[in-house]
Design a protein around this motif. Structure first.
Motif, PDB file in Angstrom:
ATOM      1  N   PRO A 193       7.996  -9.068   2.666  1.00 50.73           N
ATOM      2  CA  PRO A 193       7.922  -7.761   2.015  1.00 50.73           C
ATOM      3  C   PRO A 193       8.814  -6.700   2.653  1.00 50.73           C
ATOM      4  N   GLU A 194       9.074  -6.826   3.946  1.00 47.70           N
ATOM      5  CA  GLU A 194       9.959  -5.859   4.588  1.00 47.70           C
ATOM      6  C   GLU A 194      11.389  -5.969   4.043  1.00 47.70           C
ATOM      7  N   ASP A 195      11.784  -7.156   3.607  1.00 46.46           N
ATOM      8  CA  ASP A 195      13.093  -7.306   2.969  1.00 46.46           C
ATOM      9  C   ASP A 195      13.137  -6.534   1.654  1.00 46.46           C
ATOM     10  N   TRP A 196      12.035  -6.607   0.875  1.00 48.40           N
ATOM     11  CA  TRP A 196      11.972  -5.823  -0.371  1.00 48.40           C
ATOM     12  C   TRP A 196      12.148  -4.338  -0.075  1.00 48.40           C
ATOM     13  N   GLY A 207       7.788  -5.391 -11.651  1.00 42.93           N
ATOM     14  CA  GLY A 207       7.915  -6.300 -10.512  1.00 42.93           C
ATOM     15  C   GLY A 207       7.402  -7.692 -10.784  1.00 42.93           C
ATOM     16  N   GLN A 208       7.930  -8.634 -10.007  1.00 41.47           N
ATOM     17  CA  GLN A 208       7.441 -10.004 -10.062  1.00 41.47           C
ATOM     18  C   GLN A 208       5.930 -10.001  -9.892  1.00 41.47           C
ATOM     19  N   MET A 209       5.254 -10.753 -10.740  1.00 37.08           N
ATOM     20  CA  MET A 209       3.795 -10.729 -10.757  1.00 37.08           C
ATOM     21  C   MET A 209       3.195 -11.789  -9.825  1.00 37.08           C
ATOM     22  N   HIS A 210       1.888 -11.680  -9.623  1.00 40.10           N
ATOM     23  CA  HIS A 210       1.045 -12.718  -9.012  1.00 40.10           C
ATOM     24  C   HIS A 210       1.197 -12.915  -7.499  1.00 40.10           C
ATOM     25  N   GLY A 211       2.242 -12.349  -6.875  1.00 45.31           N
ATOM     26  CA  GLY A 211       2.480 -12.594  -5.450  1.00 45.31           C
ATOM     27  C   GLY A 211       1.395 -11.989  -4.570  1.00 45.31           C
ATOM     28  N   LEU A 212       1.086 -12.659  -3.469  1.00 44.71           N
ATOM     29  CA  LEU A 212       0.038 -12.199  -2.551  1.00 44.71           C
ATOM     30  C   LEU A 212       0.656 -11.523  -1.334  1.00 44.71           C
ATOM     31  N   VAL A 213       0.399 -10.218  -1.201  1.00 41.64           N
ATOM     32  CA  VAL A 213       0.786  -9.442  -0.021  1.00 41.64           C
ATOM     33  C   VAL A 213      -0.497  -8.997   0.657  1.00 41.64           C
ATOM     34  N   ILE A 214      -0.669  -9.328   1.933  1.00 43.03           N
ATOM     35  CA  ILE A 214      -1.893  -8.949   2.649  1.00 43.03           C
ATOM     36  C   ILE A 214      -1.548  -8.093   3.865  1.00 43.03           C
ATOM     37  N   LEU A 215      -2.307  -7.007   4.009  1.00 44.26           N
ATOM     38  CA  LEU A 215      -2.091  -6.045   5.091  1.00 44.26           C
ATOM     39  C   LEU A 215      -3.299  -6.015   6.021  1.00 44.26           C
ATOM     40  N   LEU A 267      -0.019  -6.494  -4.603  1.00 44.21           N
ATOM     41  CA  LEU A 267       1.015  -7.213  -5.337  1.00 44.21           C
ATOM     42  C   LEU A 267       2.391  -6.705  -4.890  1.00 44.21           C
ATOM     43  N   PRO A 268       3.457  -7.474  -5.138  1.00 44.69           N
ATOM     44  CA  PRO A 268       4.773  -7.119  -4.591  1.00 44.69           C
ATOM     45  C   PRO A 268       5.241  -5.700  -4.878  1.00 44.69           C
ATOM     46  N   LYS A 269       5.302  -5.284  -6.145  1.00 42.01           N
ATOM     47  CA  LYS A 269       5.831  -3.952  -6.442  1.00 42.01           C
ATOM     48  C   LYS A 269       4.942  -2.855  -5.874  1.00 42.01           C
ATOM     49  N   ASP A 270       3.637  -3.149  -5.750  1.00 44.67           N
ATOM     50  CA  ASP A 270       2.694  -2.148  -5.246  1.00 44.67           C
ATOM     51  C   ASP A 270       2.882  -1.897  -3.756  1.00 44.67           C
ATOM     52  N   TYR A 271       3.452  -2.882  -3.066  1.00 44.94           N
ATOM     53  CA  TYR A 271       3.793  -2.660  -1.662  1.00 44.94           C
ATOM     54  C   TYR A 271       4.877  -1.592  -1.560  1.00 44.94           C
ATOM     55  N   LEU A 272       5.844  -1.620  -2.475  1.00 43.99           N
ATOM     56  CA  LEU A 272       6.880  -0.582  -2.495  1.00 43.99           C
ATOM     57  C   LEU A 272       6.275   0.783  -2.805  1.00 43.99           C
ATOM     58  N   ALA A 273       5.363   0.835  -3.778  1.00 46.62           N
ATOM     59  CA  ALA A 273       4.718   2.105  -4.128  1.00 46.62           C
ATOM     60  C   ALA A 273       3.939   2.653  -2.934  1.00 46.62           C
ATOM     61  N   TYR A 274       3.269   1.757  -2.188  1.00 44.74           N
ATOM     62  CA  TYR A 274       2.542   2.175  -0.986  1.00 44.74           C
ATOM     63  C   TYR A 274       3.504   2.735   0.065  1.00 44.74           C
ATOM     64  N   LYS A 275       4.623   2.047   0.288  1.00 40.14           N
ATOM     65  CA  LYS A 275       5.567   2.500   1.310  1.00 40.14           C
ATOM     66  C   LYS A 275       6.177   3.863   0.942  1.00 40.14           C
ATOM     67  N   LEU A 276       6.325   4.126  -0.333  1.00 35.97           N
ATOM     68  CA  LEU A 276       6.896   5.399  -0.774  1.00 35.97           C
ATOM     69  C   LEU A 276       5.884   6.534  -0.767  1.00 35.97           C
ATOM     70  N   SER A 277       4.626   6.207  -1.094  1.00 40.38           N
ATOM     71  CA  SER A 277       3.611   7.257  -1.298  1.00 40.38           C
ATOM     72  C   SER A 277       2.498   7.278  -0.269  1.00 40.38           C
ATOM     73  N   GLY A 278       2.274   6.147   0.423  1.00 35.80           N
ATOM     74  CA  GLY A 278       1.140   6.046   1.332  1.00 35.80           C
ATOM     75  C   GLY A 278      -0.162   5.699   0.642  1.00 35.80           C
ATOM     76  N   VAL A 279      -0.108   5.383  -0.669  1.00 40.82           N
ATOM     77  CA  VAL A 279      -1.314   5.087  -1.451  1.00 40.82           C
ATOM     78  C   VAL A 279      -1.363   3.596  -1.779  1.00 40.82           C
ATOM     79  N   HIS A 280      -2.502   2.954  -1.478  1.00 39.04           N
ATOM     80  CA  HIS A 280      -2.705   1.556  -1.865  1.00 39.04           C
ATOM     81  C   HIS A 280      -3.077   1.548  -3.346  1.00 39.04           C
ATOM     82  N   CYS A 281      -2.183   1.084  -4.195  1.00 40.35           N
ATOM     83  CA  CYS A 281      -2.369   1.221  -5.636  1.00 40.35           C
ATOM     84  C   CYS A 281      -2.015  -0.077  -6.352  1.00 40.35           C
TER      85      CYS A 281
END
Length: 489
Positions: free
Chosen positions: A46-49, A76-84, A154-168
């Motif tokens: 995810p850091e590469d994204w 964004g690509q669907m179904h991917g598992l990102v865990i924090l 999910l993948p695109k939501d990791y980007l939204a979190y990094k931009l906004s600080g909100v887990h969405c």
């Protein structure tokens, strides 16, 4: 004002800059690695994204008035598992949509928990690519990592979190996790329990056109974009692409002839077919959609041209086809197994009807027709639910072929609309950002004002009648041979 759409794909992130009228100002793309640590596995960091998306935004806005950037949204690509973990650090590489390690977990969900129970909770059944089986895999195979999970994304939501600080997460992308109650647009408590996770571990849900937050101050300073820039939830790639083609509202349809193929049908009413042959998901316009996904579409033609007959001149090969509706050769386009509507990973590509007078053109035609017939399989399921479809948009690499568009129009016996700007999920993301900022009253209004149809392929009565007869024969082939496939794989 300016709006950024971010399409987080499997091989690259594509970023698009659109103004308030829908005009595309600039597009950039940045690649990142894909890892295959074991056969059948597919992972990304995810850091590469994040790194490439951040650099992509810099490049995208380098020559514009940055003070005018009012919103950023996603497809964004669907179904991917990102865990924090508890510090919001990524625990392990993301397990992607095309990862095949979870067959055991998928079988457990469908056969032990049971398809009826799963479908009652989520409107869908388990597929190896979905997110829930991946969570069960981590629980079984990486228990230490499972214990660390604080947030599941999910993948695109990791980007939204990094931009906004909100887990969405948005409702369209959440629909593909097998953790989401699609009908009621909320997390399924029963599915979370089955997977051993809690609602606190899930991100907050939004509609695709809703604002999740604003750009973090430190990023605003770094990018020289206002900290009032809205970060908007966005959508899964197919739903975002549907927005970009104007496939919103009730009874609209889009066919994608990409590497894989989809038929995407928007609906204001929730519906599930009894056999779960189609995915029943929430849509980015606030309504619902049904989607049939075939694993090999334009890739069938590429395989036939590149690997079998050895040519790159696709146009020349298609020029030799002059007797549509009269071909006696049939092709089952299951080169990678099949998802919709058969859900059979053992299915295989099959030619049938060959004779001594079969020509190269006949077989090329059979490949194009086989993909069209397979799309109609899912189309028929939708019709059985009472959904009336009179026309469709079409997109993807295969849709650049006038011949293939004509075949699709007549096999389905509906009008096929060609759109001016085909920029897929990135354009859909930018449109969602514009809606969140009030440029348009709704996603439907944005589509009506931005998406432009430049041509329409009409079905021909005589040819459509020939293809009706041909399809009825095609539809008998798979049921006849399907038991053979598990013996030959």
């Amino acid at each position: 004002m300016l709006y950024i759409g971010v399409d987080l794909g499997t091989s690259a992130v594509k970023l698009l800059l659109m103004n308030e009228t829908g005009k595309i100002e600039k597009i950039v793309s940045r690649e990142y690695p894909l890892y295959f640590p074991k056969p059948g596995w597919s992972e990304q960091n995810p850091e590469d994204w994040w790194k490439q998306s951040l650099e992509g935004i810099r490049e995208l806005t380098a020559e514009c008035d940055k003070s005018q950037v009012a919103g950023i949204s996603f497809g964004g690509q669907m179904h991917g598992l990102v865990i924090l973990d508890e510090n919001d650090e990524v625990i392990r590489p993301a397990i992607l949509w095309n990862d095949g390690r979870t067959q055991k977990e998928t079988d457990y969900l469908n056969e032990v928990i049971g398809k009826e129970r799963i479908s009652a909770c989520t409107a869908n059944i388990a597929f190896a690519g979905f997110t829930a089986p991946k969570i069960l895999w981590v629980k079984e195979n990486e228990p230490e990592n499972f214990k660390k999970i604080r947030k599941i994304m999910l993948p695109k939501d990791y980007l939204a979190y990094k931009l906004s600080g909100v887990h969405c997460c948005d409702t369209s992308d959440a629909s593909g996790m097998l953790l989401f109650d699609v009908k009621n647009r909320c997390w399924s408590k029963e599915m979370l329990k089955i997977c051993g996770i809690t609602e606190e571990q899930m991100p907050k849900l939004f509609e695709s056109y809703e604002t999740v937050g604003t750009l973090k101050d430190e990023l605003a300073e770094m990018l020289q974009i206002p900290n009032t820039c809205k970060i908007v939830a966005g959508a899964g790639d197919n739903a975002a692409a549907a927005v970009g083609t104007g496939t919103v509202g009730d009874g609209r349809c889009n066919i994608s002839l990409g590497t894989s193929g989809t038929i995407f049908i928007s609906s204001k009413e929730f519906g599930v077919d009894p056999n779960n042959a189609l995915h029943a998901f929430a849509h980015a316009d606030g309504n619902y959609h049904l989607m049939g996904c075939m694993l090999s579409a334009a890739s069938c033609n590429k395989w036939w041209m590149d690997e079998i007959i050895g040519t790159k001149d696709y146009r020349k090969e298609q020029a030799a086809i002059d007797k549509l509706g009269e071909n006696k050769v049939y092709f089952l386009p299951y080169l990678m197994g099949e998802r919709s509507p058969h859900n059979n990973p053992n299915a295989r590509g099959t030619f049938i009807g060959l004779t001594m007078d079969t020509t190269r053109a006949d077989m090329t035609q059979a490949v194009l027709e086989g993909v069209a017939f397979a799309i109609r399989d899912s189309f028929e399921v939708a019709k059985s639910l009472g959904i009336k479809i009179e026309r469709t948009k079409i997109c993807g690499g295969g849709a650049k072929s006038p011949l293939w568009r004509k075949i699709i129009a007549n096999v389905l016996n509906i009008k096929v609309d060609i759109i001016k700007a085909e920029e897929g999920p990135a354009l859909g993301g930018a449109m969602l950002a514009a809606v969140a900022n009030g440029e348009f009253a709704s996603v439907e209004e944005a589509a009506e004002k931005i998406v432009e149809v430049v041509d329409t392929i009409e079905p021909e009565q005589e040819l459509a009648a020939k293809y009706e007869e041909k399809y009825r024969k095609f539809a008998k082939i798979y049921p006849t041979v399907k038991d053979l496939f598990k013996e030959i794989v």
